[in-house]
Design a protein around this motif. Structure first.
Motif, PDB file in Angstrom:
ATOM      1  N   MET A 102       0.817  -1.206   0.000  1.00  0.00           N
ATOM      2  CA  MET A 102       0.000   0.000   0.000  1.00  0.00           C
ATOM      3  C   MET A 102       0.850   1.254   0.000  1.00  0.00           C
ATOM      4  SD  MET A 102      -3.116  -0.789  -0.288  1.00  0.00           S
ATOM      5  CE  MET A 102      -3.785   0.837   0.045  1.00  0.00           C
ATOM      6  N   LEU A 103       1.999   1.199   0.664  1.00  0.00           N
ATOM      7  CA  LEU A 103       2.900   2.350   0.679  1.00  0.00           C
ATOM      8  C   LEU A 103       3.412   2.655  -0.720  1.00  0.00           C
ATOM      9  CD1 LEU A 103       4.380   4.433   2.435  1.00  0.00           C
ATOM     10  CD2 LEU A 103       6.245   2.777   2.678  1.00  0.00           C
ATOM     11  N   PHE A 104       3.740   1.623  -1.465  1.00  0.00           N
ATOM     12  CA  PHE A 104       4.200   1.822  -2.840  1.00  0.00           C
ATOM     13  C   PHE A 104       3.063   2.275  -3.754  1.00  0.00           C
ATOM     14  CE2 PHE A 104       7.814  -0.770  -1.458  1.00  0.00           C
ATOM     15  CZ  PHE A 104       8.865  -0.083  -2.060  1.00  0.00           C
ATOM     16  N   LEU A 105       1.840   1.813  -3.461  1.00  0.00           N
ATOM     17  CA  LEU A 105       0.687   2.172  -4.284  1.00  0.00           C
ATOM     18  C   LEU A 105       0.113   3.537  -3.937  1.00  0.00           C
ATOM     19  CD1 LEU A 105      -1.250  -1.231  -4.396  1.00  0.00           C
ATOM     20  CD2 LEU A 105      -0.060  -0.123  -6.298  1.00  0.00           C
ATOM     21  N   LEU A 106       0.492   4.072  -2.767  1.00  0.00           N
ATOM     22  CA  LEU A 106      -0.113   5.308  -2.294  1.00  0.00           C
ATOM     23  C   LEU A 106       0.011   6.470  -3.287  1.00  0.00           C
ATOM     24  CD1 LEU A 106      -1.604   6.669   0.021  1.00  0.00           C
ATOM     25  CD2 LEU A 106       0.617   7.227   1.045  1.00  0.00           C
ATOM     26  N   PRO A 107       1.172   6.730  -3.908  1.00  0.00           N
ATOM     27  CA  PRO A 107       1.237   7.837  -4.875  1.00  0.00           C
ATOM     28  C   PRO A 107       0.268   7.661  -6.041  1.00  0.00           C
ATOM     29  CG  PRO A 107       3.449   7.143  -4.254  1.00  0.00           C
ATOM     30  CD  PRO A 107       2.507   6.132  -3.689  1.00  0.00           C
ATOM     31  N   ALA A 108       0.135   6.432  -6.546  1.00  0.00           N
ATOM     32  CA  ALA A 108      -0.796   6.187  -7.651  1.00  0.00           C
ATOM     33  C   ALA A 108      -2.238   6.370  -7.203  1.00  0.00           C
ATOM     34  CB  ALA A 108      -0.584   4.785  -8.219  1.00  0.00           C
ATOM     35  N   ILE A 109      -2.562   5.880  -6.001  1.00  0.00           N
ATOM     36  CA  ILE A 109      -3.927   6.014  -5.483  1.00  0.00           C
ATOM     37  C   ILE A 109      -4.279   7.484  -5.280  1.00  0.00           C
ATOM     38  CG2 ILE A 109      -5.436   5.510  -3.531  1.00  0.00           C
ATOM     39  CD1 ILE A 109      -3.924   2.870  -3.190  1.00  0.00           C
ATOM     40  N   LEU A 110      -3.362   8.248  -4.692  1.00  0.00           N
ATOM     41  CA  LEU A 110      -3.599   9.671  -4.481  1.00  0.00           C
ATOM     42  C   LEU A 110      -3.771  10.402  -5.810  1.00  0.00           C
ATOM     43  CD1 LEU A 110      -1.127  10.517  -1.567  1.00  0.00           C
ATOM     44  CD2 LEU A 110      -3.615  10.371  -1.470  1.00  0.00           C
ATOM     45  N   VAL A 125      -4.932   9.159  -8.621  1.00  0.00           N
ATOM     46  CA  VAL A 125      -6.248   8.818  -9.171  1.00  0.00           C
ATOM     47  C   VAL A 125      -7.350   9.599  -8.460  1.00  0.00           C
ATOM     48  CG1 VAL A 125      -7.944   6.967  -9.411  1.00  0.00           C
ATOM     49  CG2 VAL A 125      -5.555   6.545  -9.993  1.00  0.00           C
ATOM     50  N   VAL A 126      -7.247   9.682  -7.122  1.00  0.00           N
ATOM     51  CA  VAL A 126      -8.272  10.383  -6.344  1.00  0.00           C
ATOM     52  C   VAL A 126      -8.266  11.877  -6.663  1.00  0.00           C
ATOM     53  CG1 VAL A 126      -8.998  11.052  -4.023  1.00  0.00           C
ATOM     54  CG2 VAL A 126      -8.310   8.693  -4.482  1.00  0.00           C
ATOM     55  N   VAL A 127      -7.069  12.492  -6.659  1.00  0.00           N
ATOM     56  CA  VAL A 127      -6.965  13.946  -6.829  1.00  0.00           C
ATOM     57  C   VAL A 127      -7.214  14.368  -8.272  1.00  0.00           C
ATOM     58  CG1 VAL A 127      -5.411  15.925  -6.659  1.00  0.00           C
ATOM     59  CG2 VAL A 127      -5.425  14.198  -4.855  1.00  0.00           C
ATOM     60  N   LEU A 128      -6.677  13.597  -9.214  1.00  0.00           N
ATOM     61  CA  LEU A 128      -6.742  14.003 -10.620  1.00  0.00           C
ATOM     62  C   LEU A 128      -7.918  13.405 -11.390  1.00  0.00           C
ATOM     63  CD1 LEU A 128      -2.936  13.743 -11.501  1.00  0.00           C
ATOM     64  CD2 LEU A 128      -4.224  15.775 -10.819  1.00  0.00           C
ATOM     65  N   ARG A 129      -8.542  12.359 -10.866  1.00  0.00           N
ATOM     66  CA  ARG A 129      -9.634  11.699 -11.587  1.00  0.00           C
ATOM     67  C   ARG A 129     -10.959  11.744 -10.823  1.00  0.00           C
ATOM     68  NH1 ARG A 129      -8.099  11.289 -16.885  1.00  0.00           N
ATOM     69  NH2 ARG A 129      -5.994  10.430 -17.045  1.00  0.00           N
ATOM     70  N   LEU A 130     -10.968  11.112  -9.635  1.00  0.00           N
ATOM     71  CA  LEU A 130     -12.235  10.950  -8.915  1.00  0.00           C
ATOM     72  C   LEU A 130     -12.778  12.283  -8.402  1.00  0.00           C
ATOM     73  CD1 LEU A 130     -11.565   7.663  -6.909  1.00  0.00           C
ATOM     74  CD2 LEU A 130     -12.758   7.954  -9.081  1.00  0.00           C
ATOM     75  N   TRP A 131     -11.911  13.096  -7.782  1.00  0.00           N
ATOM     76  CA  TRP A 131     -12.385  14.367  -7.237  1.00  0.00           C
ATOM     77  C   TRP A 131     -12.906  15.295  -8.330  1.00  0.00           C
ATOM     78  CZ3 TRP A 131     -14.509  16.792  -3.549  1.00  0.00           C
ATOM     79  CH2 TRP A 131     -14.460  18.187  -3.464  1.00  0.00           C
ATOM     80  N   PRO A 132     -12.185  15.509  -9.448  1.00  0.00           N
ATOM     81  CA  PRO A 132     -12.751  16.346 -10.511  1.00  0.00           C
ATOM     82  C   PRO A 132     -14.062  15.790 -11.071  1.00  0.00           C
ATOM     83  CG  PRO A 132     -10.392  16.080 -10.833  1.00  0.00           C
ATOM     84  CD  PRO A 132     -10.790  15.144  -9.744  1.00  0.00           C
ATOM     85  N   ALA A 133     -14.169  14.454 -11.158  1.00  0.00           N
ATOM     86  CA  ALA A 133     -15.405  13.861 -11.668  1.00  0.00           C
ATOM     87  C   ALA A 133     -16.576  14.137 -10.724  1.00  0.00           C
ATOM     88  CB  ALA A 133     -15.227  12.358 -11.858  1.00  0.00           C
ATOM     89  N   LEU A 134     -16.353  13.985  -9.423  1.00  0.00           N
ATOM     90  CA  LEU A 134     -17.412  14.265  -8.448  1.00  0.00           C
ATOM     91  C   LEU A 134     -17.765  15.749  -8.437  1.00  0.00           C
ATOM     92  CD1 LEU A 134     -16.279  11.987  -5.485  1.00  0.00           C
ATOM     93  CD2 LEU A 134     -18.191  11.612  -7.046  1.00  0.00           C
ATOM     94  N   LEU A 135     -16.753  16.606  -8.583  1.00  0.00           N
ATOM     95  CA  LEU A 135     -17.004  18.046  -8.621  1.00  0.00           C
ATOM     96  C   LEU A 135     -17.826  18.425  -9.854  1.00  0.00           C
ATOM     97  CD1 LEU A 135     -16.474  20.795  -7.318  1.00  0.00           C
ATOM     98  CD2 LEU A 135     -14.364  20.943  -8.671  1.00  0.00           C
ATOM     99  N   ALA A 136     -17.489  17.811 -10.999  1.00  0.00           N
ATOM    100  CA  ALA A 136     -18.250  18.082 -12.223  1.00  0.00           C
ATOM    101  C   ALA A 136     -19.696  17.616 -12.073  1.00  0.00           C
ATOM    102  CB  ALA A 136     -17.588  17.384 -13.410  1.00  0.00           C
ATOM    103  N   LEU A 137     -19.890  16.448 -11.467  1.00  0.00           N
ATOM    104  CA  LEU A 137     -21.252  15.950 -11.250  1.00  0.00           C
ATOM    105  C   LEU A 137     -22.027  16.890 -10.328  1.00  0.00           C
ATOM    106  CD1 LEU A 137     -23.353  13.714 -11.673  1.00  0.00           C
ATOM    107  CD2 LEU A 137     -22.348  12.520  -9.709  1.00  0.00           C
ATOM    108  N   HIS A 138     -21.368  17.367  -9.272  1.00  0.00           N
ATOM    109  CA  HIS A 138     -22.000  18.306  -8.336  1.00  0.00           C
ATOM    110  C   HIS A 138     -22.407  19.596  -9.050  1.00  0.00           C
ATOM    111  CE1 HIS A 138     -22.590  20.920  -4.854  1.00  0.00           C
ATOM    112  NE2 HIS A 138     -21.683  21.746  -5.376  1.00  0.00           N
ATOM    113  N   GLN A 139     -21.486  20.178  -9.823  1.00  0.00           N
ATOM    114  CA  GLN A 139     -21.783  21.426 -10.514  1.00  0.00           C
ATOM    115  C   GLN A 139     -22.867  21.242 -11.571  1.00  0.00           C
ATOM    116  OE1 GLN A 139     -17.920  22.736 -11.923  1.00  0.00           O
ATOM    117  NE2 GLN A 139     -17.700  24.135 -10.195  1.00  0.00           N
TER     118      GLN A 139
END
Length: 284
Positions: free
Chosen positions: A11-19, A21-35
């Motif tokens: 998980m420590l090695f995967l953490l940069p990739a997970i972050l 995905v969350v910051v650059l993919r999931l969060w913008p997608a949720l923000l776009a859906l909200h707006q």
């Protein structure tokens, strides 16, 4: 204990990739859906933004142009990439050099490529000069409603074909030579070997290229923005260009977010259809 230790190390090695995905993919997608469900046409969640864009002739035109563009550019790019891959996979003189030449546009930013093509498309540019050699009159290219979309397709294909060719070459090199030898012994022609050996064995790389090419072409923005800005007369107004125009020029993030969600859904539906068709072909 060792099992959990290995888990947390992984998980420590995967953490940069997970972050990422969350910051650059999931969060913008949720923000776009909200707006898209809220601002600026409603104070509570509603479908007002979607109602607006589906009654907006400009947005509907962009959807139509995007679908027309995709129907043309995707098969064209894959056919050219496959043909080049088969050609470059043969042991020909200076094959490595020609592979590099075809792949070179991939290394150039799309904005730079668009500027180069803008010079070539000028009335006194390279393309009209070449046509004059064959006695053909000057063409308008990106200033013509009938030629602008074709010009964008030309630019995008010039940029992307080399990348897809490389993917398909990798797939071709994984095909066992024994299959071709057996087909040759059975008397198969070059076309029969391609149709009955190459294509079935290349199904997985072709599926990847088809899906990735579809997604990439739906997200094309820089060439359109630089060369035509969606014109003339909306003939090159792809959905991505319309999203940018709504968000940053018309200051309407609500409709831009709704258009983004519609684009994502449209891409997902087309990709699922492609996967279904390719899997059905494989089963047969």
């Amino acid at each position: 204990m060792s099992k959990w230790r290995n888990f947390w190390v992984a998980m420590l090695f995967l953490l940069p990739a997970i972050l990422s995905v969350v910051v650059l993919r999931l969060w913008p997608a949720l923000l776009a859906l909200h707006q898209s469900l809220l601002a600026p046409r409603a104070t509570t969640y509603s479908l007002d933004n979607y109602t607006y864009i589906f009654t907006d002739p400009v947005f509907l035109n962009s959807v139509w142009v995007t679908l027309l563009y995709s129907v043309i550019v995707n098969p064209l790019q894959i056919a050219i990439a496959l043909g080049l891959a088969v050609l470059m996979n043969n042991k020909l003189p200076t094959t490595g050099f020609w592979r590099s030449i075809v792949l070179l546009p991939v290394a150039i930013p799309q904005s730079v490529s668009a500027v180069v093509w803008a010079v070539a498309f000028r009335p006194d540019g390279l393309l009209n000069s070449l046509l004059a050699v064959f006695g053909i009159g000057p063409q308008r290219y990106i200033t013509s409603p009938d030629q602008a979309l074709g010009s964008i397709i030309l630019v995008v294909s010039w940029i992307g074909v080399g990348y897809w060719m490389t993917m398909l070459i990798a797939g071709l090199q994984d095909i066992p030579r024994s299959l071709y030898e057996a087909a040759t012994i059975d008397g198969a022609t070059a076309w029969q070997r391609f149709w009955y050996v190459t294509l079935p064995q290349l199904r997985r790389p072709l599926t990847f290229v088809l899906v990735a090419d579809t997604v990439a072409n739906f997200l094309v923005f820089a060439p359109v923005s630089i060369l035509t800005n969606g014109g003339p007369q909306g003939s090159t107004d792809l959905v991505m260009n319309e999203v940018y125009t709504s968000a940053f020029i018309n200051n309407d993030p609500g409709s831009a977010s709704a258009a983004t969600i519609v684009l994502v859904v449209l891409v997902l539906v087309i990709v699922l259809i492609q996967f279904r068709l390719m899997s059905d072909k494989a089963e047969r």
